[in-house]
Design a protein around this motif. Structure first.
Motif, short mmCIF file in Angstrom:
data_model
loop_
_atom_site.label_atom_id
_atom_site.label_comp_id
_atom_site.label_asym_id
_atom_site.label_seq_id
_atom_site.Cartn_x
_atom_site.Cartn_y
_atom_site.Cartn_z
N ASP A 1 -2.27 6.99 9.33
CA ASP A 1 -3.41 7.57 8.63
C ASP A 1 -4.34 6.48 8.10
OD1 ASP A 1 -4.76 9.91 7.26
OD2 ASP A 1 -4.20 8.72 5.49
N LYS A 2 -3.75 5.44 7.53
CA LYS A 2 -4.55 4.34 6.96
C LYS A 2 -5.37 3.65 8.05
CE LYS A 2 -4.16 0.18 4.16
NZ LYS A 2 -4.73 0.48 2.85
N THR A 3 -4.75 3.33 9.18
CA THR A 3 -5.49 2.65 10.25
C THR A 3 -6.53 3.57 10.87
OG1 THR A 3 -3.74 3.15 11.84
CG2 THR A 3 -3.68 0.99 10.79
N ASP A 4 -6.23 4.86 11.00
CA ASP A 4 -7.21 5.81 11.52
C ASP A 4 -8.43 5.88 10.61
OD1 ASP A 4 -5.61 6.34 13.68
OD2 ASP A 4 -4.90 8.29 12.94
N ARG A 5 -8.20 5.93 9.29
CA ARG A 5 -9.31 5.97 8.34
C ARG A 5 -10.13 4.68 8.39
NH1 ARG A 5 -7.29 5.96 3.39
NH2 ARG A 5 -5.12 6.19 3.97
N GLN A 6 -9.47 3.54 8.54
CA GLN A 6 -10.19 2.28 8.63
C GLN A 6 -11.02 2.20 9.91
OE1 GLN A 6 -7.01 -0.56 8.22
NE2 GLN A 6 -7.39 -0.83 6.04
N SER B 1 0.81 -1.22 0.00
CA SER B 1 0.00 0.00 0.00
C SER B 1 0.84 1.27 0.00
CB SER B 1 -0.94 0.03 1.20
OG SER B 1 -1.86 -1.03 1.14
N TYR B 2 1.91 1.28 0.79
CA TYR B 2 2.75 2.48 0.84
C TYR B 2 3.44 2.72 -0.49
CZ TYR B 2 6.12 5.97 2.38
OH TYR B 2 6.87 7.12 2.51
N ASP B 3 3.92 1.66 -1.12
CA ASP B 3 4.55 1.80 -2.44
C ASP B 3 3.57 2.36 -3.45
OD1 ASP B 3 6.94 0.79 -1.42
OD2 ASP B 3 6.40 -1.28 -1.96
N LEU C 1 3.10 6.05 -2.80
CA LEU C 1 4.21 6.86 -3.32
C LEU C 1 4.12 7.01 -4.83
CD1 LEU C 1 7.27 5.66 -1.22
CD2 LEU C 1 6.01 7.81 -1.01
N GLU C 2 3.77 5.93 -5.54
CA GLU C 2 3.61 5.99 -6.99
C GLU C 2 2.52 6.98 -7.37
OE1 GLU C 2 2.90 2.02 -8.30
OE2 GLU C 2 4.90 1.34 -7.73
N HIS C 3 1.39 6.92 -6.66
CA HIS C 3 0.29 7.84 -6.93
C HIS C 3 0.69 9.28 -6.62
CE1 HIS C 3 -3.77 9.42 -7.19
NE2 HIS C 3 -3.58 9.99 -6.02
N HIS C 4 1.37 9.46 -5.51
CA HIS C 4 1.80 10.80 -5.09
C HIS C 4 2.72 11.41 -6.15
CE1 HIS C 4 3.80 13.92 -2.67
NE2 HIS C 4 2.73 13.88 -1.92
N GLN C 5 3.62 10.61 -6.68
CA GLN C 5 4.55 11.10 -7.69
C GLN C 5 3.83 11.33 -9.03
OE1 GLN C 5 7.79 8.45 -8.65
NE2 GLN C 5 9.13 10.18 -9.10
N THR D 1 2.76 18.86 -1.91
CA THR D 1 3.26 18.57 -0.57
C THR D 1 4.19 17.36 -0.58
OG1 THR D 1 1.37 17.14 -0.09
CG2 THR D 1 1.16 19.47 0.50
N ALA D 2 5.01 17.26 0.44
CA ALA D 2 5.90 16.11 0.56
C ALA D 2 5.08 14.88 0.92
CB ALA D 2 6.95 16.37 1.63
N PRO D 3 5.47 13.71 0.46
CA PRO D 3 4.72 12.50 0.82
C PRO D 3 4.86 12.19 2.31
CG PRO D 3 6.71 11.91 -0.36
CD PRO D 3 6.62 13.40 -0.41
N MET D 4 3.87 11.47 2.82
CA MET D 4 3.92 11.06 4.22
C MET D 4 5.06 10.05 4.41
SD MET D 4 -0.05 10.41 5.32
CE MET D 4 -0.71 9.82 3.78
#
Length: 66
Positions: free
Chosen positions: A52-57, A26-28, A31-35, A41-44
């Motif tokens: 963030d992912k667990t908070d949203r879930q 998921s993180y990879d 990053l691909e989507h962010h780029q 903004t800088a990526p998380m």
């Protein structure tokens, strides 16, 4: 040697598949989507992303086992 290379490629494919199923990639993907979207903004960081992912879930529970 060809057998070892073939086995290595097979194991790498299985590893990639399992990471996709388990969500470890998921993180990879983030990053691909962010780029690709050229966000200003800088990526998380990895830690920020997973928090963030667990908070949203937790805020929006969907069909999960737990």
């Amino acid at each position: 040697m060809d057998v070892l290379r073939s086995a290595g490629r097979g194991l790498m494919a299985v590893n990639k598949y399992l990471k996709g199923v388990l969500g470890e990639d998921s993180y990879d993907k983030y990053l691909e989507h962010h780029q690709a979207t050229a966000c200003a903004t800088a990526p998380m960081t990895v830690k920020e992303f997973w928090r963030d992912k667990t908070d949203r879930q937790d805020a929006n529970p969907e069909g999960r086992c737990c």
